[in-house]
Design a protein around this motif. Structure first.
Motif, PDB file in Angstrom:
ATOM      1  N   VAL A  42       7.385  -5.837   2.778  1.00 50.92           N
ATOM      2  CA  VAL A  42       8.751  -6.083   3.252  1.00 50.92           C
ATOM      3  C   VAL A  42       9.580  -4.837   3.010  1.00 50.92           C
ATOM      4  O   VAL A  42       9.322  -4.056   2.087  1.00 50.92           O
ATOM      5  CB  VAL A  42       9.396  -7.293   2.542  1.00 50.92           C
ATOM      6  N   ARG A  43      10.598  -4.664   3.834  1.00 53.06           N
ATOM      7  CA  ARG A  43      11.415  -3.455   3.762  1.00 53.06           C
ATOM      8  C   ARG A  43      12.299  -3.484   2.516  1.00 53.06           C
ATOM      9  O   ARG A  43      12.822  -4.533   2.127  1.00 53.06           O
ATOM     10  CB  ARG A  43      12.276  -3.313   5.007  1.00 53.06           C
ATOM     11  N   VAL A  44      12.477  -2.334   1.906  1.00 47.92           N
ATOM     12  CA  VAL A  44      13.367  -2.180   0.756  1.00 47.92           C
ATOM     13  C   VAL A  44      14.180  -0.908   0.946  1.00 47.92           C
ATOM     14  O   VAL A  44      13.845  -0.053   1.760  1.00 47.92           O
ATOM     15  CB  VAL A  44      12.590  -2.099  -0.579  1.00 47.92           C
ATOM     16  N   GLU A  45      15.242  -0.806   0.186  1.00 44.44           N
ATOM     17  CA  GLU A  45      16.049   0.406   0.149  1.00 44.44           C
ATOM     18  C   GLU A  45      16.363   0.726  -1.298  1.00 44.44           C
ATOM     19  O   GLU A  45      16.779  -0.146  -2.060  1.00 44.44           O
ATOM     20  CB  GLU A  45      17.334   0.235   0.963  1.00 44.44           C
ATOM     21  N   ARG A  46      16.164   1.982  -1.671  1.00 45.87           N
ATOM     22  CA  ARG A  46      16.327   2.379  -3.069  1.00 45.87           C
ATOM     23  C   ARG A  46      17.735   2.114  -3.594  1.00 45.87           C
ATOM     24  O   ARG A  46      17.919   1.721  -4.744  1.00 45.87           O
ATOM     25  CB  ARG A  46      16.023   3.879  -3.205  1.00 45.87           C
ATOM     26  N   HIS A  47      18.744   2.339  -2.773  1.00 45.43           N
ATOM     27  CA  HIS A  47      20.115   2.259  -3.267  1.00 45.43           C
ATOM     28  C   HIS A  47      20.503   0.840  -3.675  1.00 45.43           C
ATOM     29  O   HIS A  47      21.503   0.635  -4.365  1.00 45.43           O
ATOM     30  CB  HIS A  47      21.089   2.774  -2.214  1.00 45.43           C
ATOM     31  N   ILE A  48      19.709  -0.168  -3.264  1.00 48.62           N
ATOM     32  CA  ILE A  48      20.014  -1.542  -3.649  1.00 48.62           C
ATOM     33  C   ILE A  48      20.014  -1.696  -5.163  1.00 48.62           C
ATOM     34  O   ILE A  48      20.770  -2.495  -5.728  1.00 48.62           O
ATOM     35  CB  ILE A  48      18.980  -2.506  -3.014  1.00 48.62           C
ATOM     36  N   TYR A  49      19.184  -0.900  -5.839  1.00 45.92           N
ATOM     37  CA  TYR A  49      19.025  -1.049  -7.284  1.00 45.92           C
ATOM     38  C   TYR A  49      19.961  -0.144  -8.078  1.00 45.92           C
ATOM     39  O   TYR A  49      19.851  -0.052  -9.292  1.00 45.92           O
ATOM     40  CB  TYR A  49      17.567  -0.780  -7.663  1.00 45.92           C
ATOM     41  N   THR A  50      20.849   0.544  -7.392  1.00 48.19           N
ATOM     42  CA  THR A  50      21.883   1.316  -8.087  1.00 48.19           C
ATOM     43  C   THR A  50      22.943   0.357  -8.598  1.00 48.19           C
ATOM     44  O   THR A  50      23.402  -0.511  -7.859  1.00 48.19           O
ATOM     45  CB  THR A  50      22.526   2.336  -7.130  1.00 48.19           C
ATOM     46  N   THR A  63       9.737  -2.473 -13.028  1.00 46.98           N
ATOM     47  CA  THR A  63      11.009  -2.638 -12.330  1.00 46.98           C
ATOM     48  C   THR A  63      10.881  -2.119 -10.904  1.00 46.98           C
ATOM     49  O   THR A  63      10.192  -1.133 -10.645  1.00 46.98           O
ATOM     50  CB  THR A  63      12.136  -1.884 -13.057  1.00 46.98           C
ATOM     51  N   ARG A  64      11.535  -2.777 -10.005  1.00 45.15           N
ATOM     52  CA  ARG A  64      11.405  -2.414  -8.593  1.00 45.15           C
ATOM     53  C   ARG A  64      11.969  -1.030  -8.288  1.00 45.15           C
ATOM     54  O   ARG A  64      11.473  -0.333  -7.414  1.00 45.15           O
ATOM     55  CB  ARG A  64      12.096  -3.469  -7.732  1.00 45.15           C
ATOM     56  N   LYS A  65      12.998  -0.622  -9.032  1.00 49.18           N
ATOM     57  CA  LYS A  65      13.576   0.691  -8.767  1.00 49.18           C
ATOM     58  C   LYS A  65      12.643   1.818  -9.190  1.00 49.18           C
ATOM     59  O   LYS A  65      12.804   2.955  -8.751  1.00 49.18           O
ATOM     60  CB  LYS A  65      14.920   0.835  -9.477  1.00 49.18           C
ATOM     61  N   ASP A  66      11.660   1.524 -10.059  1.00 47.09           N
ATOM     62  CA  ASP A  66      10.727   2.553 -10.533  1.00 47.09           C
ATOM     63  C   ASP A  66       9.378   2.512  -9.839  1.00 47.09           C
ATOM     64  O   ASP A  66       8.433   3.180 -10.268  1.00 47.09           O
ATOM     65  CB  ASP A  66      10.505   2.391 -12.050  1.00 47.09           C
ATOM     66  N   ALA A  67       9.264   1.728  -8.771  1.00 48.74           N
ATOM     67  CA  ALA A  67       7.984   1.626  -8.061  1.00 48.74           C
ATOM     68  C   ALA A  67       7.593   2.974  -7.461  1.00 48.74           C
ATOM     69  O   ALA A  67       8.447   3.750  -7.003  1.00 48.74           O
ATOM     70  CB  ALA A  67       8.083   0.565  -6.970  1.00 48.74           C
ATOM     71  N   LEU A  73      10.941   2.562   3.938  1.00 47.80           N
ATOM     72  CA  LEU A  73      10.222   2.114   2.744  1.00 47.80           C
ATOM     73  C   LEU A  73       9.931   0.624   2.833  1.00 47.80           C
ATOM     74  O   LEU A  73      10.804  -0.178   3.205  1.00 47.80           O
ATOM     75  CB  LEU A  73      11.047   2.390   1.484  1.00 47.80           C
ATOM     76  N   TYR A  74       8.698   0.263   2.465  1.00 41.98           N
ATOM     77  CA  TYR A  74       8.288  -1.136   2.412  1.00 41.98           C
ATOM     78  C   TYR A  74       7.597  -1.397   1.084  1.00 41.98           C
ATOM     79  O   TYR A  74       6.759  -0.601   0.643  1.00 41.98           O
ATOM     80  CB  TYR A  74       7.323  -1.474   3.559  1.00 41.98           C
ATOM     81  N   ARG A  75       7.943  -2.503   0.448  1.00 42.13           N
ATOM     82  CA  ARG A  75       7.284  -2.886  -0.809  1.00 42.13           C
ATOM     83  C   ARG A  75       6.047  -3.710  -0.492  1.00 42.13           C
ATOM     84  O   ARG A  75       6.109  -4.716   0.225  1.00 42.13           O
ATOM     85  CB  ARG A  75       8.222  -3.698  -1.696  1.00 42.13           C
ATOM     86  N   VAL A  76       4.917  -3.302  -1.024  1.00 43.86           N
ATOM     87  CA  VAL A  76       3.650  -3.980  -0.775  1.00 43.86           C
ATOM     88  C   VAL A  76       3.603  -5.265  -1.594  1.00 43.86           C
ATOM     89  O   VAL A  76       3.662  -5.236  -2.829  1.00 43.86           O
ATOM     90  CB  VAL A  76       2.464  -3.074  -1.135  1.00 43.86           C
ATOM     91  N   ASP A  77       3.509  -6.400  -0.915  1.00 39.78           N
ATOM     92  CA  ASP A  77       3.466  -7.695  -1.597  1.00 39.78           C
ATOM     93  C   ASP A  77       2.054  -8.274  -1.645  1.00 39.78           C
ATOM     94  O   ASP A  77       1.740  -9.076  -2.530  1.00 39.78           O
ATOM     95  CB  ASP A  77       4.381  -8.698  -0.888  1.00 39.78           C
ATOM     96  N   ARG A  78       1.207  -7.875  -0.703  1.00 39.59           N
ATOM     97  CA  ARG A  78      -0.131  -8.479  -0.646  1.00 39.59           C
ATOM     98  C   ARG A  78      -1.111  -7.483  -0.037  1.00 39.59           C
ATOM     99  O   ARG A  78      -0.784  -6.791   0.933  1.00 39.59           O
ATOM    100  CB  ARG A  78      -0.088  -9.760   0.194  1.00 39.59           C
TER     101      ARG A  78
END
Length: 834
Positions: free
Chosen positions: A499-507, A357-361, A482-487
């Motif tokens: 790409v940029r991510v934010e933790r609170h999105i998954y709340t 899950t993306r929130k647990d990365a 924070l950036y999520r590594v895609d490649r």
């Protein structure tokens, strides 16, 4: 509600504890007897017997509260709240430990009181309103020894309080009997903290568990039960008895609180019959939840269906209420909708596909000092997608998981940000309304945040950073992102794209969970529908999307709009939840100036639905009583408002104090709207449907009918419509003037705006378009003589140009503001008398 409470468990085969069978439920017998029999019974009691009568439970109990009259080892009571389960258990304990006199020994000397938690045993079984202390007479009332967690009776009998979470503590005392409370917890966040807590506004015991957010959580309820059954399903935790042929705890006879006998989904959805239906959302009920599957199991089943076993889904948490899987070539093709909807990724780890899950990365810090130059690439490259590519609204189609199991649309948007692009997707999932809204909001937030992308290189020593992980980049100012590594591409150095991510999105969102709605059956009648391509009314609409107003009697509960590029292969576009008020003009409406109160003859209309009402002029100026008048086509609509509405007959109203040509529609006011023209109230009933910006001007096919019916049902009506996106159309300029400057003609005008133009504090209205541009048209006798474009709200028609155009006699000059997306808007016109 049927609930199960596993109450007394006798460890020896003993006869019934009932000493006087003739007293069983005697109160019910006496209550139904004639008055003379009742008086004789009471007169025959001594004073001592009268004092003891309130504590003779056999006399007062309902039949289901009394132990069976046969040899038994375990006894289970099935009943809802108020059925007397706790009272039955407490009284049974008294029967076991008490003798004839307070100091006499009873049948049991040591009793185990077992519940989910120690607090539950103490607060319910011992100190509760129907607990042991409340049921005991004064001379036999046990003493509560808090430090030792036990009750001690005057005759020396002891009852110890135990928690199911500490089963080892029950070894050693050699209990004679046990009262065991039920298993089960509510479907609420952190329910296992206090499994006995529940939400019920009508109950004084209503509460949420410790540290709970109060949100619905079916998954934690499932995990709680899986933990229980899994623990006692292992022989080392549940050994075979040496006294009888069976395990210590027979889980085949374990009952979970609570199952309800009322028919699903009418319960809990039909609130007109069952007022406790709303409590089901976060309640203990298993009704309607037994078909729910853990997400990890669904992913595993899909993988193994194609003999793919090198996967790890142990870190996936969540539930799937329903998932439609068509034929697929690869597991990823089947899993893609789940991954998008529930926010998890499939990542390669050591030759195995790991679902995460993306929130647990995992997060890994990356500083500027670690960045390296590789093969001429920039040390750190940042890219931001243009605003034109940013999605402003997300609409998700799904199947309602509770209630009527019909197609629904969840919508999420960023209001007032000028972004009008809409994306719509169909999810083959059964979801609750709150779950669908949460997915749409997360999807929209992800799309907005991920417009920022980076690529950078790290040395080979940073092998800890892998695809799916989060890179925490710290810049020279100390700010972190924070950036999520895609490649990742290993070519000497490690080239990383993220790409940029934010933790609170998954709340989880604050969407409120409600029970699914079950509507009364309605005959599927055809729906009256009207397409309307309207200007912006409030400013937060999707500018290029048309409206659909729908009406039917009886209203079918929802109207589905299906669309396609041809008359086949339709997809669900939108679901209209509210009927619109649609009618016709009974009297003609003559032309009038825009923005001036019209005090002439009232306009008589016949309109179905809720009655119209009069309001103050101040309310009108604040946006009340808005309607559209048109000829039935999709794009020819004048927006009006009215202050007075007087009922003059059945569904017949006289409208007066009109404001004409609102929302920039003054350029469409005809000389006459004839009787029979359509009028539609713009009061929230008409709803925008999904339309791609690229489809503007292209004819598309639509089928509209009751949402509970398929689109090929006879109740559906067929339409072919093309829309220009009137919300993008510029308003006609105002104050168009012409005056001679020598032999030349000078023109000037004032532009208007379709966006945010109502503020009196503004120095000038916003431009509202990408650039300022106007089209000036010279025509005579219906023939266009000249067209030019200008970037300023003025233009000089030189004498030379006039001579070249060969104008003699009167001619017309028209000016329109130009939009790069729409083209020329409505024209303002003046006549020049040669």
């Amino acid at each position: 509600m049927n609930t199960a409470e596993s109450v007394p468990v006798e460890l020896e085969n003993t006869p019934s504890t009932l000493e006087q069978p003739e007293l069983r439920s005697g109160a019910a017998l006496i209550a139904s007897a004639p008055r003379a029999v009742q008086d004789a019974f009471l007169d025959g009691l001594s004073e001592q017997e009268m004092s003891a009568l309130p504590f003779l439970f056999d006399f007062w109990a309902h039949p289901h509260q009394l132990p069976p009259q046969v040899d038994w080892r375990s006894w289970v009571i099935m009943g809802g709240r108020g059925a007397g389960k706790t009272r039955a258990g407490a009284e049974w304990v008294r029967m076991m430990v008490e003798g004839n006199m307070p100091g006499d020994a009873g049948r049991a000397r040591r009793v185990a009181l077992v519940g989910e938690t120690f607090d539950q045993v103490r607060d319910v079984m011992i100190f509760g309103d129907s607990g042991i202390l409340a049921c005991s007479p004064p001379d036999r009332r046990p003493e509560w020894q808090a430090t030792r967690r036990r009750l001690v009776w005057p005759n020396g009998a002891v009852a110890e309080a135990h928690s199911a979470s500490s089963p080892e503590h029950m070894r050693g005392p050699q209990f004679d009997a046990a009262w065991v409370d039920e298993i089960g917890c509510a479907a609420i966040n952190k329910a296992p903290n206090e499994p006995n807590k529940f939400l019920d506004p009508k109950s004084s015991e209503s509460a949420i568990p410790h540290f709970s957010s109060g949100k619905r959580d079916d998954y934690v309820q499932m995990q709680y039960l899986r933990a229980y059954y899994g623990f006692f399903g292992e022989s080392e935790n549940n050994p075979e008895s040496s006294l009888y042929d069976g395990p210590m705890v027979d889980m085949s006879r374990a009952f979970v609180w609570a199952w309800d006998a009322r028919p699903w989904p009418n319960f809990p959805s039909d609130l007109s019959i069952w007022s406790d239906g709303q409590n089901h959302v976060t309640g203990h009920w298993l009704t309607g939840r037994t078909s729910v599957m853990p997400l990890a199991h669904v992913v595993g089943e899909i993988c193994e269906s194609v003999s793919f076993i090198d996967y790890d889904a142990t870190n996936l948490h969540g539930i799937v209420r329903g998932f439609s899987v068509a034929d697929f070539d690869t597991p990823r093709a089947a899993l893609q909708p789940l991954m998008i909807a529930l926010g998890f990724d499939a990542i390669e780890r050591g030759g195995k596909i790991v679902f995460q899950t993306r929130k647990d990365a995992s997060e890994h810090g990356v500083s500027d000092a670690e960045l390296v130059v590789n093969s001429g690439d920039a040390t750190l490259e940042k890219v931001r997608a243009p605003m034109a590519e940013v999605v402003g609204e997300v609409r998700l189609g799904y199947v309602e998981a509770e209630g009527e199991f019909v197609a629904r649309i969840a919508d999420a948007r960023f209001p007032h940000d000028g972004t009008s692009d809409v994306t719509q997707n169909e999810l083959p999932l059964a979801l609750t309304e709150a779950e669908a809204t949460t997915i749409a909001e997360r999807w929209l937030s992800e799309a907005r945040v991920s417009r920022d992308a980076v690529s950078f290189s790290l040395p080979p020593s940073r092998s800890d950073l892998r695809a799916g992980d989060l890179a925490e980049l710290t810049d020279a100012r100390g700010d972190t992102t924070l950036y999520r590594v895609d490649r990742i591409e290993d070519r000497g150095a490690r080239r990383i794209e993220a790409v940029r991510v934010e933790r609170h999105i998954y709340t989880p969102s604050e969407a409120v969970e409600t029970v699914g709605e079950v509507r009364p059956f309605a005959v599927p009648v055809p729906v009256v529908a009207q397409f309307m391509d309207l200007p912006l009314l409030k400013g937060d609409e999707v500018a290029h999307a048309p409206y659909v107003a729908a009406f039917a009697r009886p209203w079918p509960g929802g109207v589905a709009v299906y669309g396609s590029s041809e008359d086949s292969g339709y997809d669900l576009n939108s679901v209209i939840e509210q009927p619109s008020r649609i009618g016709v003009l009974e009297t003609p409406l003559l032309a009038a100036k825009a923005g001036i109160w019209q005090r002439g003859e009232p306009l008589r209309v016949k309109i179905s639905g809720a009655p119209l009402s009069s309001v103050t002029r101040e309310a009108v100026l604040n946006g009340t009583n808005v309607a559209a008048i048109g000829d039935g086509s999709s794009d020819n609509w004048e927006i009006i408002q009215f202050a007075q509405a007087n009922l003059v007959g059945t569904d017949m109203f006289d409208l007066s104090d009109l404001l004409r040509g609102q929302a920039g529609s003054d350029g469409l006011i005809p000389e006459l709207w004839p009787a029979g023209s359509r009028i539609v109230m713009l009061d929230g009933g008409p709803a925008q449907i999904t339309a791609q910006l690229s489809n503007r001007g292209l004819a598309r096919h639509y089928r509209i009918g009751p949402s509970l019916r398929p689109y090929d049902d006879p109740s559906y009506r067929y339409y072919v419509e093309a829309f220009q996106g009137i919300g993008l159309r510029p308003y006609a300029p105002t104050r168009l003037k012409a005056h001679n400057t020598g032999s030349d003609l000078a023109l000037s005008w004032i532009r208007r705006t379709r966006i945010d133009g109502d503020s009196w504090a503004s120095v000038e209205v916003p431009l509202g378009e990408e650039v300022e541009r106007y089209l000036v048209r010279i025509s005579q006798g219906g023939s266009v003589k000249r067209e030019i474009e200008t970037a300023t709200p003025s233009w000089i028609y030189s004498s030379a140009a006039q001579a070249a155009d060969g104008l003699t006699g009167p001619y017309d000059i028209e000016v329109a503001q130009v939009s790069l997306r729409f083209g020329p808007g409505l024209f303002s016109r003046i006549e020049i008398n040669g």
